[in-house]
Design a protein around this motif. Structure first.
Motif, PDB file in Angstrom:
ATOM      1  N   SER A  20      12.257  38.064  -1.453  1.00 55.94           N
ATOM      2  CA  SER A  20      13.467  38.693  -1.942  1.00 55.94           C
ATOM      3  C   SER A  20      14.341  38.160  -0.993  1.00 55.94           C
ATOM      4  O   SER A  20      14.336  37.315  -0.032  1.00 55.94           O
ATOM      5  CB  SER A  20      13.199  39.619  -1.464  1.00 55.94           C
ATOM      6  OG  SER A  20      13.684  40.077  -0.130  1.00 55.94           O
ATOM      7  N   PRO A  21      15.616  38.246  -1.155  1.00 54.66           N
ATOM      8  CA  PRO A  21      17.101  37.414  -0.906  1.00 54.66           C
ATOM      9  C   PRO A  21      16.915  38.032   0.429  1.00 54.66           C
ATOM     10  O   PRO A  21      17.710  37.123   1.462  1.00 54.66           O
ATOM     11  CB  PRO A  21      18.173  37.877  -2.065  1.00 54.66           C
ATOM     12  CG  PRO A  21      17.447  38.170  -2.898  1.00 54.66           C
ATOM     13  CD  PRO A  21      16.102  39.044  -2.626  1.00 54.66           C
ATOM     14  N   GLU A  22      16.901  39.519   0.837  1.00 57.05           N
ATOM     15  CA  GLU A  22      16.655  39.484   1.822  1.00 57.05           C
ATOM     16  C   GLU A  22      15.877  38.987   3.135  1.00 57.05           C
ATOM     17  O   GLU A  22      15.610  38.506   4.006  1.00 57.05           O
ATOM     18  CB  GLU A  22      16.735  41.140   2.214  1.00 57.05           C
ATOM     19  CG  GLU A  22      16.464  41.705   4.232  1.00 57.05           C
ATOM     20  CD  GLU A  22      16.163  43.405   3.795  1.00 57.05           C
ATOM     21  OE1 GLU A  22      15.771  43.579   5.226  1.00 57.05           O
ATOM     22  OE2 GLU A  22      16.358  43.617   3.144  1.00 57.05           O
ATOM     23  N   ALA A  23      14.728  38.446   2.656  1.00 59.74           N
ATOM     24  CA  ALA A  23      13.438  38.121   3.591  1.00 59.74           C
ATOM     25  C   ALA A  23      13.944  36.405   3.678  1.00 59.74           C
ATOM     26  O   ALA A  23      13.504  35.960   4.711  1.00 59.74           O
ATOM     27  CB  ALA A  23      12.928  38.271   2.673  1.00 59.74           C
ATOM     28  N   VAL A  24      14.447  36.431   2.348  1.00 56.13           N
ATOM     29  CA  VAL A  24      14.988  34.392   3.170  1.00 56.13           C
ATOM     30  C   VAL A  24      15.561  34.398   3.821  1.00 56.13           C
ATOM     31  O   VAL A  24      15.961  33.278   5.179  1.00 56.13           O
ATOM     32  CB  VAL A  24      15.268  33.663   1.392  1.00 56.13           C
ATOM     33  CG1 VAL A  24      16.340  32.061   1.623  1.00 56.13           C
ATOM     34  CG2 VAL A  24      14.544  33.516   0.555  1.00 56.13           C
ATOM     35  N   VAL A  25      17.080  34.677   4.184  1.00 58.40           N
ATOM     36  CA  VAL A  25      18.260  35.332   4.969  1.00 58.40           C
ATOM     37  C   VAL A  25      16.807  35.302   6.459  1.00 58.40           C
ATOM     38  O   VAL A  25      17.641  35.022   7.038  1.00 58.40           O
ATOM     39  CB  VAL A  25      19.017  36.131   4.616  1.00 58.40           C
ATOM     40  CG1 VAL A  25      20.410  36.405   5.843  1.00 58.40           C
ATOM     41  CG2 VAL A  25      20.298  35.681   3.632  1.00 58.40           C
ATOM     42  N   THR A  90      23.159  43.920   3.679  1.00 61.53           N
ATOM     43  CA  THR A  90      23.071  44.639   2.378  1.00 61.53           C
ATOM     44  C   THR A  90      22.475  43.689   1.337  1.00 61.53           C
ATOM     45  O   THR A  90      23.246  42.246   1.120  1.00 61.53           O
ATOM     46  CB  THR A  90      24.833  46.058   2.223  1.00 61.53           C
ATOM     47  OG1 THR A  90      25.350  45.919   3.019  1.00 61.53           O
ATOM     48  CG2 THR A  90      24.391  45.803   0.692  1.00 61.53           C
ATOM     49  N   VAL A  91      22.308  44.314   0.317  1.00 55.83           N
ATOM     50  CA  VAL A  91      21.614  42.963  -0.347  1.00 55.83           C
ATOM     51  C   VAL A  91      22.104  43.387  -2.550  1.00 55.83           C
ATOM     52  O   VAL A  91      22.358  44.491  -2.342  1.00 55.83           O
ATOM     53  CB  VAL A  91      20.171  43.010  -0.418  1.00 55.83           C
ATOM     54  CG1 VAL A  91      20.269  42.151  -2.134  1.00 55.83           C
ATOM     55  CG2 VAL A  91      19.789  42.703   0.427  1.00 55.83           C
ATOM     56  N   SER A  92      22.252  43.295  -2.508  1.00 51.66           N
ATOM     57  CA  SER A  92      23.981  42.744  -3.931  1.00 51.66           C
ATOM     58  C   SER A  92      22.858  42.033  -4.984  1.00 51.66           C
ATOM     59  O   SER A  92      24.038  40.659  -5.148  1.00 51.66           O
ATOM     60  CB  SER A  92      25.169  43.734  -3.739  1.00 51.66           C
ATOM     61  OG  SER A  92      25.404  43.744  -5.303  1.00 51.66           O
ATOM     62  N   GLY A  93      22.064  42.231  -6.261  1.00 49.69           N
ATOM     63  CA  GLY A  93      21.417  40.720  -6.808  1.00 49.69           C
ATOM     64  C   GLY A  93      20.973  39.692  -5.702  1.00 49.69           C
ATOM     65  O   GLY A  93      20.600  39.990  -4.931  1.00 49.69           O
ATOM     66  N   SER A  94      21.974  38.877  -6.366  1.00 50.26           N
ATOM     67  CA  SER A  94      21.186  37.751  -5.678  1.00 50.26           C
ATOM     68  C   SER A  94      22.212  37.321  -4.379  1.00 50.26           C
ATOM     69  O   SER A  94      22.638  36.197  -3.489  1.00 50.26           O
ATOM     70  CB  SER A  94      21.474  36.107  -6.136  1.00 50.26           C
ATOM     71  OG  SER A  94      22.880  36.523  -6.575  1.00 50.26           O
ATOM     72  N   TYR A  95      22.708  37.941  -3.914  1.00 51.33           N
ATOM     73  CA  TYR A  95      23.931  38.212  -2.767  1.00 51.33           C
ATOM     74  C   TYR A  95      23.954  38.898  -1.479  1.00 51.33           C
ATOM     75  O   TYR A  95      22.837  39.835  -1.613  1.00 51.33           O
ATOM     76  CB  TYR A  95      25.131  38.697  -2.710  1.00 51.33           C
ATOM     77  CG  TYR A  95      25.966  37.253  -3.499  1.00 51.33           C
ATOM     78  CD1 TYR A  95      26.687  36.385  -3.227  1.00 51.33           C
ATOM     79  CD2 TYR A  95      25.522  37.266  -4.937  1.00 51.33           C
ATOM     80  CE1 TYR A  95      27.517  35.422  -4.074  1.00 51.33           C
ATOM     81  CE2 TYR A  95      26.571  37.415  -6.077  1.00 51.33           C
ATOM     82  CZ  TYR A  95      27.423  35.936  -5.699  1.00 51.33           C
ATOM     83  OH  TYR A  95      28.124  34.769  -6.987  1.00 51.33           O
ATOM     84  N   VAL A  96      23.551  38.518  -0.406  1.00 50.40           N
ATOM     85  CA  VAL A  96      23.284  38.536   1.333  1.00 50.40           C
ATOM     86  C   VAL A  96      24.889  38.432   1.916  1.00 50.40           C
ATOM     87  O   VAL A  96      25.102  38.201   2.308  1.00 50.40           O
ATOM     88  CB  VAL A  96      22.097  38.652   1.226  1.00 50.40           C
ATOM     89  CG1 VAL A  96      21.045  39.387   3.333  1.00 50.40           C
ATOM     90  CG2 VAL A  96      20.634  38.437   0.496  1.00 50.40           C
ATOM     91  N   SER A  97      24.790  40.013   2.010  1.00 46.22           N
ATOM     92  CA  SER A  97      26.036  40.022   3.251  1.00 46.22           C
ATOM     93  C   SER A  97      25.093  40.704   4.694  1.00 46.22           C
ATOM     94  O   SER A  97      24.829  42.351   4.407  1.00 46.22           O
ATOM     95  CB  SER A  97      27.149  41.497   2.987  1.00 46.22           C
ATOM     96  OG  SER A  97      27.976  41.295   3.587  1.00 46.22           O
ATOM     97  N   ILE A  98      25.342  40.428   5.560  1.00 46.19           N
ATOM     98  CA  ILE A  98      25.281  40.368   6.901  1.00 46.19           C
ATOM     99  C   ILE A  98      26.931  40.410   7.883  1.00 46.19           C
ATOM    100  O   ILE A  98      27.562  39.801   7.472  1.00 46.19           O
ATOM    101  CB  ILE A  98      24.475  40.052   7.786  1.00 46.19           C
ATOM    102  CG1 ILE A  98      25.033  38.052   7.378  1.00 46.19           C
ATOM    103  CG2 ILE A  98      22.890  39.607   6.844  1.00 46.19           C
ATOM    104  CD1 ILE A  98      24.410  37.585   8.939  1.00 46.19           C
ATOM    105  N   LEU A  99      26.608  41.172   8.706  1.00 40.04           N
ATOM    106  CA  LEU A  99      27.356  41.392   9.666  1.00 40.04           C
ATOM    107  C   LEU A  99      26.278  41.210  11.291  1.00 40.04           C
ATOM    108  O   LEU A  99      25.501  42.013  11.451  1.00 40.04           O
ATOM    109  CB  LEU A  99      27.914  43.393  10.331  1.00 40.04           C
ATOM    110  CG  LEU A  99      28.662  44.031  11.225  1.00 40.04           C
ATOM    111  CD1 LEU A  99      30.205  42.436  11.651  1.00 40.04           C
ATOM    112  CD2 LEU A  99      29.302  44.830  11.970  1.00 40.04           C
TER     113      LEU A  99
END
Length: 154
Positions: A20-25, A90-99
């Motif tokens: 998942s994108p989250e797992a990659v990040v 936060t995951v939205s499609g192929s984007y992962v946003s982090i603080l």
């Protein structure tokens, strides 16, 4: 083996799990905490863009794994022991946003700063990263830390 049996046999094998994108990040940041540049680069595409956003300007710091690897090496040499903690994701499609909060020890003093980062994935690899200017971290609210985390917007 007859074609129908061959097809049935092939269909019975489980499909390869897609990261998942989250797992990659998260893997990318785990490698950051180990200061393992090679493992960080393994999570990126050959053409990876590392961008710094300030106001209305975007400064591209790297446009390839080679440039990005050199920048990471310089970063770790200037801040040995740097450690990143994800405060929100936060995951939205192929984007992962982090603080994230990055902490480091400099001359015996522990320092930290927060920054917002956005990762774009193509396939299962990071293709672009945008970071906003670092800022002081807000004090953590223990009540909010116990609240369930919402990590996916759909």
């Amino acid at each position: 083996m007859k074609p129908a049996f061959l097809l049935a046999a092939l269909l019975s094998f489980p499909a390869a799990a897609q990261a998942s994108p989250e797992a990659v990040v998260r893997e990318f940041l785990a490698a950051f905490n180990q200061q393992n540049v090679a493992q960080m680069l393994a999570q990126t595409n050959q053409a990876v863009y590392w961008n710094y956003i300030k106001g209305q300007k975007v400064d591209t710091k790297a446009e390839s794994q080679t440039e990005f690897g050199a920048a990471l090496q310089d970063y770790f040499e200037s801040l040995p022991g740097a450690h990143a903690e994800i405060l929100s994701l936060t995951v939205s499609g192929s984007y992962v946003s982090i603080l994230e909060q990055v902490s480091w020890n400099l001359d015996g003093e522990i320092n930290s700063q927060c920054s917002i980062g956005v990762y774009e994935l193509v396939g299962e690899k990071i293709s672009s990263i945008w970071y906003y200017p670092a800022h002081g971290c807000e004090p953590r609210d223990p009540v909010m830390e116990d609240a369930p985390e919402v990590s996916t917007l759909e």
